[in-house]
Design an enzyme around this catalytic site. Structure first.
Site, PDB file in Angstrom:
ATOM      1  N   TYR A  33       0.825  -1.201   0.000  1.00 54.86           N
ATOM      2  CA  TYR A  33       0.000   0.000   0.000  1.00 54.86           C
ATOM      3  C   TYR A  33       0.861   1.252   0.000  1.00 54.86           C
ATOM      4  O   TYR A  33       2.072   1.192   0.221  1.00 54.86           O
ATOM      5  CB  TYR A  33      -0.962  -0.002   1.193  1.00 54.86           C
ATOM      6  CG  TYR A  33      -0.331   0.314   2.545  1.00 54.86           C
ATOM      7  CD1 TYR A  33       0.515  -0.594   3.171  1.00 54.86           C
ATOM      8  CD2 TYR A  33      -0.577   1.528   3.188  1.00 54.86           C
ATOM      9  CE1 TYR A  33       1.087  -0.300   4.404  1.00 54.86           C
ATOM     10  CE2 TYR A  33      -0.012   1.823   4.418  1.00 54.86           C
ATOM     11  CZ  TYR A  33       0.819   0.904   5.021  1.00 54.86           C
ATOM     12  OH  TYR A  33       1.380   1.200   6.237  1.00 54.86           O
ATOM     13  N   ARG A  52       8.401   4.133  -4.473  1.00 52.80           N
ATOM     14  CA  ARG A  52       8.430   3.107  -3.421  1.00 52.80           C
ATOM     15  C   ARG A  52       7.433   1.980  -3.725  1.00 52.80           C
ATOM     16  O   ARG A  52       7.714   0.802  -3.475  1.00 52.80           O
ATOM     17  CB  ARG A  52       8.141   3.721  -2.047  1.00 52.80           C
ATOM     18  CG  ARG A  52       8.282   2.686  -0.929  1.00 52.80           C
ATOM     19  CD  ARG A  52       8.189   3.301   0.453  1.00 52.80           C
ATOM     20  NE  ARG A  52       6.894   3.938   0.655  1.00 52.80           N
ATOM     21  CZ  ARG A  52       6.618   4.729   1.678  1.00 52.80           C
ATOM     22  NH1 ARG A  52       7.540   4.992   2.594  1.00 52.80           N
ATOM     23  NH2 ARG A  52       5.429   5.273   1.819  1.00 52.80           N
ATOM     24  N   ARG A 101      -7.946 -20.912  -1.734  1.00 52.65           N
ATOM     25  CA  ARG A 101      -6.868 -20.464  -0.856  1.00 52.65           C
ATOM     26  C   ARG A 101      -5.679 -21.402  -1.048  1.00 52.65           C
ATOM     27  O   ARG A 101      -5.830 -22.623  -0.924  1.00 52.65           O
ATOM     28  CB  ARG A 101      -7.346 -20.495   0.597  1.00 52.65           C
ATOM     29  CG  ARG A 101      -6.326 -20.007   1.598  1.00 52.65           C
ATOM     30  CD  ARG A 101      -6.922 -19.966   3.002  1.00 52.65           C
ATOM     31  NE  ARG A 101      -5.920 -19.598   3.987  1.00 52.65           N
ATOM     32  CZ  ARG A 101      -5.074 -20.458   4.560  1.00 52.65           C
ATOM     33  NH1 ARG A 101      -5.123 -21.743   4.279  1.00 52.65           N
ATOM     34  NH2 ARG A 101      -4.177 -20.035   5.442  1.00 52.65           N
ATOM     35  N   LYS A 151       6.523  -2.180   1.927  1.00 49.86           N
ATOM     36  CA  LYS A 151       5.354  -1.570   2.586  1.00 49.86           C
ATOM     37  C   LYS A 151       4.126  -2.467   2.421  1.00 49.86           C
ATOM     38  O   LYS A 151       3.263  -2.230   1.578  1.00 49.86           O
ATOM     39  CB  LYS A 151       5.104  -0.176   2.015  1.00 49.86           C
ATOM     40  CG  LYS A 151       4.182   0.668   2.875  1.00 49.86           C
ATOM     41  CD  LYS A 151       4.262   2.116   2.462  1.00 49.86           C
ATOM     42  CE  LYS A 151       3.187   2.963   3.086  1.00 49.86           C
ATOM     43  NZ  LYS A 151       3.247   3.014   4.543  1.00 49.86           N
TER      44      LYS A 151
HETATM   45  N1  PMP Z   1       7.678   3.536   9.083  1.00 45.37           N
HETATM   46  C1  PMP Z   1       6.547   2.804   9.105  1.00 45.37           C
HETATM   47  C2  PMP Z   1       6.550   1.487   9.781  1.00 45.37           C
HETATM   48  C3  PMP Z   1       5.380   3.314   8.504  1.00 45.37           C
HETATM   49  O1  PMP Z   1       4.248   2.584   8.518  1.00 45.37           O
HETATM   50  C4  PMP Z   1       5.409   4.599   7.912  1.00 45.37           C
HETATM   51  C5  PMP Z   1       4.171   5.195   7.315  1.00 45.37           C
HETATM   52  N2  PMP Z   1       3.707   4.489   6.233  1.00 45.37           N
HETATM   53  C6  PMP Z   1       6.616   5.310   7.913  1.00 45.37           C
HETATM   54  C7  PMP Z   1       7.728   4.746   8.512  1.00 45.37           C
HETATM   55  C8  PMP Z   1       6.719   6.674   7.286  1.00 45.37           C
HETATM   56  O2  PMP Z   1       6.709   6.562   5.888  1.00 45.37           O
HETATM   57  P1  PMP Z   1       6.177   7.765   5.001  1.00 45.37           P
HETATM   58  O3  PMP Z   1       6.963   8.965   5.360  1.00 45.37           O
HETATM   59  O4  PMP Z   1       6.441   7.318   3.612  1.00 45.37           O
HETATM   60  O5  PMP Z   1       4.715   7.909   5.303  1.00 45.37           O
END
Ligand code: PMP
Length: 291
Positions: A33, A52, A101, A151
């Site tokens: 995401y 990213r 699944r 992410k």
């Molecule tokens: N670390 C983690 C674990 C996060 O979930 C986030 C937010 N998504 C961030 C850092 C900060 O990332 P960003 O500046 O891209 O929102």
């Protein structure tokens, strides 16, 4: 006004938006995401989020269902259709919904990725009163998986961490691994000591925050010295100031760590000058470049 969301190419009222029960995002957290902030109807650091996203998808061998240009058009359409002024756009891509699944990845030629996006309105988010007083954090053990640089939507432990913070009467938690702070539950962590900004170096242990990258650029513009290295809670508690960054909180001062107030004299437990300056300049720069 009912919210319009985006699901697999269609703009749909939120009540009619549907994803299969067999979707691997739902069954296995097999999904990535991005959250992009919107200020005055414009997207903040959109290219950074798309870069990213492409990396997260590549690391997981997941197909990109839309190009960055198509996602930009879609994000702008969501902003327009929902009359979004300030807030965020949440975007999620999953490995799709095979009929059964199965731990084995489906063939992307047969099972298309699922793509979903929606807006969250947060009027006046850049003028958050919280930024004037700062937040408190507790430290907790980092019990997440070992690829936090991707992410993914596996957010159960960070969510539990937030609840631990709540229970302790704090605003958030900083996670600690082998004695050193990794990051916050949904943000990157920083301290300021001896005139230097200290933040953990990138690696598999933390997410490469898009805000982190922009803020480090802003720090350089402001001729502040940055040291990318790990720090522990004791060093953080004796630092002059601390802060965190994320796409939705921007730069947020941290004024208390495990019950210890930071700073001294009249500044005790108050947002520090470096965090305050970085927040102001970051927002100025990002508004200039917003699309
Ligand atoms: N670390 C983690 C674990 C996060 O979930 C986030 C937010 N998504 C961030 C850092 C900060 O990332 P960003 O500046 O891209 O929102």
């Amino acid at each position: 006004m009912t919210r319009t969301v985006f699901v697999n190419g269609a703009y749909t009222p939120e009540a009619d938006a549907k994803v299969s029960v067999f979707d691997r995002g739902f069954l296995m957290a097999d999904a990535v995401y991005e959250v992009t902030s919107v200020l005055d109807g414009k997207l903040i650091d959109f290219d950074g989020h798309m870069t990213r996203l492409a990396r997260s998808l590549a690391e997981l061998d997941m197909a990109a269902p839309m190009t960055a240009d198509e996602i930009l058009v879609m994000h702008r359409e969501l902003v327009a259709r929902n009359g979004l002024v300030d807030g965020m756009i949440y975007l999620q891509i999953t490995r799709g919904a095979p009929g059964d699944r199965d731990f084995v990845f489906p063939d992307p030629a047969e099972v298309p990725s699922t793509i979903v996006a929606f807006t969250q309105s947060k009027p006046g988010m850049a003028q958050s009163p919280q930024a004037d007083i700062g937040i408190s954090v507790i430290s907790i053990e980092d019990q997440r998986w070992a690829r936090r640089d991707i992410k993914t939507v596996q957010l159960l432990y960070p969510s539990m961490g937030k609840m631990m913070a709540r229970k302790a009467g704090a605003d958030d938690a900083w996670m600690v691994q082998d004695g050193f702070v990794t990051e916050g539950t949904s943000n990157n962590a920083y301290i300021v000591a001896n005139g230097r900004i200290i933040t953990r170096q990138l690696g598999h242990d933390i997410l490469a925050g898009i805000t982190r990258k922009a803020v480090l650029r802003v720090a350089e513009m402001c001729q502040l010295i940055v040291e990318e290295r790990a720090f522990d809670i004791a060093e953080a508690q004796s630092a002059d100031e601390a802060f965190m960054t994320s796409a939705s909180a921007f730069v947020m001062p941290v004024v208390q760590i495990d019950g210890v107030k930071l700073g001294d004299g009249a500044q005790l437990g108050k947002p520090g000058p470096v965090a305050t300056q970085l927040r102001r300049v970051y927002l100025e720069e990002m508004r200039k470049q917003a699309v």
